[in-house]
Design a protein around this motif. Structure first.
Motif, short mmCIF file in Angstrom:
data_model
loop_
_atom_site.label_atom_id
_atom_site.label_comp_id
_atom_site.label_asym_id
_atom_site.label_seq_id
_atom_site.Cartn_x
_atom_site.Cartn_y
_atom_site.Cartn_z
N VAL A 176 -2.75 -20.30 -4.86
CA VAL A 176 -2.41 -21.33 -5.85
C VAL A 176 -1.22 -22.11 -5.32
O VAL A 176 -0.17 -21.53 -5.03
N THR A 177 -1.39 -23.43 -5.17
CA THR A 177 -0.29 -24.24 -4.64
C THR A 177 0.46 -24.91 -5.78
O THR A 177 -0.12 -25.31 -6.77
N THR A 178 1.77 -25.00 -5.60
CA THR A 178 2.61 -25.58 -6.63
C THR A 178 3.74 -26.37 -5.95
O THR A 178 4.18 -25.98 -4.87
N PRO A 179 4.18 -27.48 -6.55
CA PRO A 179 5.25 -28.26 -5.90
C PRO A 179 6.54 -27.46 -5.81
O PRO A 179 6.75 -26.51 -6.56
N ARG A 180 7.40 -27.88 -4.89
CA ARG A 180 8.62 -27.12 -4.66
C ARG A 180 9.66 -27.38 -5.76
O ARG A 180 10.48 -26.52 -6.07
N GLU A 193 -14.25 -30.73 -9.35
CA GLU A 193 -13.91 -30.00 -8.13
C GLU A 193 -12.52 -29.37 -8.28
O GLU A 193 -11.51 -29.96 -7.91
N THR A 194 -12.48 -28.18 -8.82
CA THR A 194 -11.19 -27.52 -9.03
C THR A 194 -10.67 -26.93 -7.73
O THR A 194 -9.50 -27.01 -7.41
N VAL A 195 -11.59 -26.33 -6.96
CA VAL A 195 -11.21 -25.65 -5.73
C VAL A 195 -11.02 -26.69 -4.63
O VAL A 195 -11.94 -27.42 -4.29
N THR A 196 -9.80 -26.76 -4.09
CA THR A 196 -9.55 -27.77 -3.05
C THR A 196 -10.07 -27.31 -1.69
O THR A 196 -10.44 -28.13 -0.87
N GLU A 197 -10.07 -26.01 -1.47
CA GLU A 197 -10.57 -25.52 -0.19
C GLU A 197 -11.11 -24.10 -0.38
O GLU A 197 -10.54 -23.31 -1.13
N ASP A 240 -2.17 -26.50 -11.57
CA ASP A 240 -2.61 -26.97 -12.89
C ASP A 240 -4.07 -26.65 -13.16
O ASP A 240 -4.53 -26.74 -14.29
N LYS A 241 -4.81 -26.25 -12.12
CA LYS A 241 -6.22 -25.89 -12.31
C LYS A 241 -6.40 -24.37 -12.42
O LYS A 241 -7.47 -23.87 -12.70
N TRP A 242 -5.34 -23.64 -12.14
CA TRP A 242 -5.40 -22.17 -12.20
C TRP A 242 -5.05 -21.73 -13.60
O TRP A 242 -3.90 -21.73 -14.00
N THR A 243 -6.07 -21.39 -14.38
CA THR A 243 -5.86 -21.08 -15.78
C THR A 243 -6.27 -19.66 -16.10
O THR A 243 -6.93 -18.99 -15.30
N LEU A 244 -5.90 -19.20 -17.27
CA LEU A 244 -6.32 -17.87 -17.71
C LEU A 244 -7.84 -17.79 -17.82
O LEU A 244 -8.43 -16.74 -17.58
N ILE A 290 9.89 -18.96 -8.75
CA ILE A 290 8.68 -19.58 -9.29
C ILE A 290 8.53 -19.14 -10.75
O ILE A 290 8.62 -17.95 -11.05
N ASP A 291 8.31 -20.11 -11.62
CA ASP A 291 8.19 -19.82 -13.04
C ASP A 291 6.75 -19.37 -13.36
O ASP A 291 5.80 -19.89 -12.77
N PHE A 292 6.60 -18.40 -14.25
CA PHE A 292 5.26 -17.94 -14.65
C PHE A 292 5.12 -18.07 -16.16
O PHE A 292 5.38 -17.11 -16.88
N PRO A 293 4.74 -19.24 -16.66
CA PRO A 293 4.58 -19.38 -18.11
C PRO A 293 3.50 -18.42 -18.63
O PRO A 293 2.44 -18.27 -18.01
N GLY A 294 3.80 -17.77 -19.75
CA GLY A 294 2.85 -16.81 -20.32
C GLY A 294 3.24 -15.37 -20.04
O GLY A 294 2.66 -14.45 -20.59
#
Lengths: 370, 159
Positions: free
Chosen positions: B91-95, B20-24, B39-43, B123-127
């Protein structure tokens, strides 16, 4: 000779280059006359509009939207108001929507006229500028009469518009439309067929369909490359579904195609203005709750609302937490998104085409920097 | 019709990882919206949204960063030029050390919009190929759109 290795040179174009019509710097790495790499540098005009919005009441932010794309302020006004209205889920009086459409479309023509004049000025033709600004001034007179300002209108309100049309204004607009139609037709004889103009634009700065979609470009730039996206058609807002108009597109994707798309668009806009003026209903001009400017508290929620500005898709992402000030207002400014393509588009082209290509994108720096 | 689309998107994203990747998943103003943790939002997920025959979300219209004080969010607005439909991806990410996968390798329109979010919200955007400040000076301290940012009134001439 071709084995001869030469060093590239870094050349700064701007921040005060006349063809940017604002403050914008292009950092160019050139090999002789060929551009190896172009890096746009911006932010000189950044005023932090999004940050300012968080400190204001909802109604207080409207004048700030005027200062984004100051050539096309009516649509900026509209899209911000429309986002808040969507959060409220309000039904807007029809007369207000008609006045909005008339002002937005007149403004689009004014914006394209400025582009037409200044673009030709950039590539070395002086007189078209005077013709364009003559016609633009008649439009600004009409907009001045209804809003009280030439460029920073602050005319649309959350729930409708600020003023009703003055006595006889609708008839005057119809006169203006007739006059403009004749004058803009003249542009073709003045410029479009000119050989020098054509040699500087045909085949120059070509953009493919794939590039347009991948870089998220919108507006006349996208439509000149055969990507038929226009928010007025794909997701009709306001009362656009009631009018009969076309969305001009071309397949070539070069500077010349962008030029022709904009000219054709002016005629389509005039068509919309004419229909709107002939069918404008009587009635209220603002939703009754919209009159209480200080009391606006949209319910909790978030929405992305879009509209078609003269430069492309303008959007507002509004987040409300139920209080009287917005939690977050994000402005999707078309010029900011469109200008990124310069990195890709200029690579390998020559310096002599640079001004022609940059001008054809029609970016306004107030909007790039937000 | 849009509800069906929402179910389809949710299923396809969940199928990618068999969990279950999608929380809502919900409708937001008549358009589908899915919410998932960073962490579930990938390329792979973004590529699926772009290339899947039924979805074809090829046009990344808008990216928004929002600071909710307890956490941060990056919202992607997609549009399909093929099927003419829309999608919100939240996409949610910790503060603390916020970080979201960059979409720059897939959508070049993410290039500037992600840089702006990095600049104003931190907000960091790796890649991302070139994650630098875009609006503010390179030596600017802090990220103004964060809710705990203290405006230097003296520097602005307000004090």
């Amino acid at each position: 000779m071709s084995d001869l290795k030469t060093e590239t040179m870094t050349l700064n174009m701007g921040p005060q280059h006349p063809s940017t019509h604002g403050v914008f710097r292009l950092q160019l790495e050139v090999d002789g006359e060929t551009i190896v790499r172009a890096t746009p540098v911006m932010g000189y005009l950044h005023r932090g509009s999004e940050k300012l919005a968080e400190g204001f009441l909802y109604s207080q932010f409207i004048p700030y939207t005027d200062r984004l794309d100051y050539m096309n302020a009516m649509t900026n006004n509209y899209v911000y108001c429309a986002a808040i209205e969507e959060l409220f889920d309000w039904e807007i009086p029809e007369r207000a929507e008609y006045l909005r459409v008339i002002t937005m479309e007149l403004n689009r023509v004014a914006s394209h006229l400025v582009w037409w004049g200044t673009y030709l000025l950039d590539i070395g033709a002086m007189s078209p500028f005077l013709y364009a600004f003559r016609d633009r001034e008649t439009i600004l007179d009409r907009l001045n009469e209804i809003s009280g300002a030439r460029m920073t209108f602050n005319y649309h309100r959350i729930g409708g518009v600020k003023w009703d049309a003055p006595e006889g204004w609708i008839e005057q607009v119809l006169e203006t439309v007739k006059e403009l139609r004749e004058n803009i037709q003249e542009f073709h004889t003045l410029v479009t067929g000119n050989e020098i103009f054509q040699s500087r634009t045909i085949g120059v700065g070509k953009l493919t369909k794939e590039q347009v979609i991948n870089w998220g470009l919108s507006g006349p730039i996208a439509r000149a490359s055969g990507v038929d996206i226009d928010v007025r058609k794909t997701e009709p807002y306001s009362v656009y579904d009631q009018f009969d108009f076309n969305v001009p597109t071309r397949e070539e994707g070069d500077v010349y195609a962008r030029y022709l798309v904009r000219i054709d668009e002016m005629f389509e806009s005039l068509k919309i203005v004419e229909q709107a003026c002939n069918n404008i209903p009587d009635g209220e001009i603002i939703h009754k709750k919209g009159k209480k400017l200080m009391m606006l508290k949209p319910p909790e929620g978030e929405v992305y609302t879009r509209a078609e500005a003269s430069k492309g898709e303008i959007g507002v992402y509004a987040v409300s937490n139920g209080k009287n000030k917005p939690h977050r207002i994000k402005l999707r400014r078309p010029s900011f998104v469109n200008v990124a393509i310069l990195q890709d588009l200029l690579e390998g082209d020559s310096i002599q085409n640079l001004v022609s290509i940059f001008g054809s994108l029609d970016v306004v720096l107030g909007e790039v920097d937000g | 019709m849009n509800e069906e689309l929402l179910d389809m998107i949710t299923n396809k994203i969940n199928q990618l990882t068999d969990e279950e990747t999608v929380t809502e998943a919900k409708m937001n103003f008549h358009k589908p919206m899915i919410i998932l943790p960073a962490d579930k939002w990938t390329l792979t997920a973004a590529k699926m949204l772009r290339d899947d025959e039924d979805l074809r979300f090829d046009f990344l219209t808008c990216i928004t960063g929002v600071d909710y004080e307890e956490h941060m969010e990056v919202v992607y607005n997609f549009y399909s030029t093929v099927h003419d439909h829309y999608l919100y991806v939240k996409v949610t990410t910790p503060r603390e050390e916020p970080s979201v996968q960059s979409l720059d390798p897939l959508f070049k329109s993410a290039d500037y919009m992600e840089r702006e979010i990095y600049d104003l919200l931190g907000i960091d955007f790796p890649g991302h190929w070139n994650l630098r400040r875009i609006m503010l000076d390179d030596d600017w301290e802090g990220h103004p759109l964060r809710k705990d940012y203290i405006t230097d009134k003296k520097a602005m001439g307000l004090d």
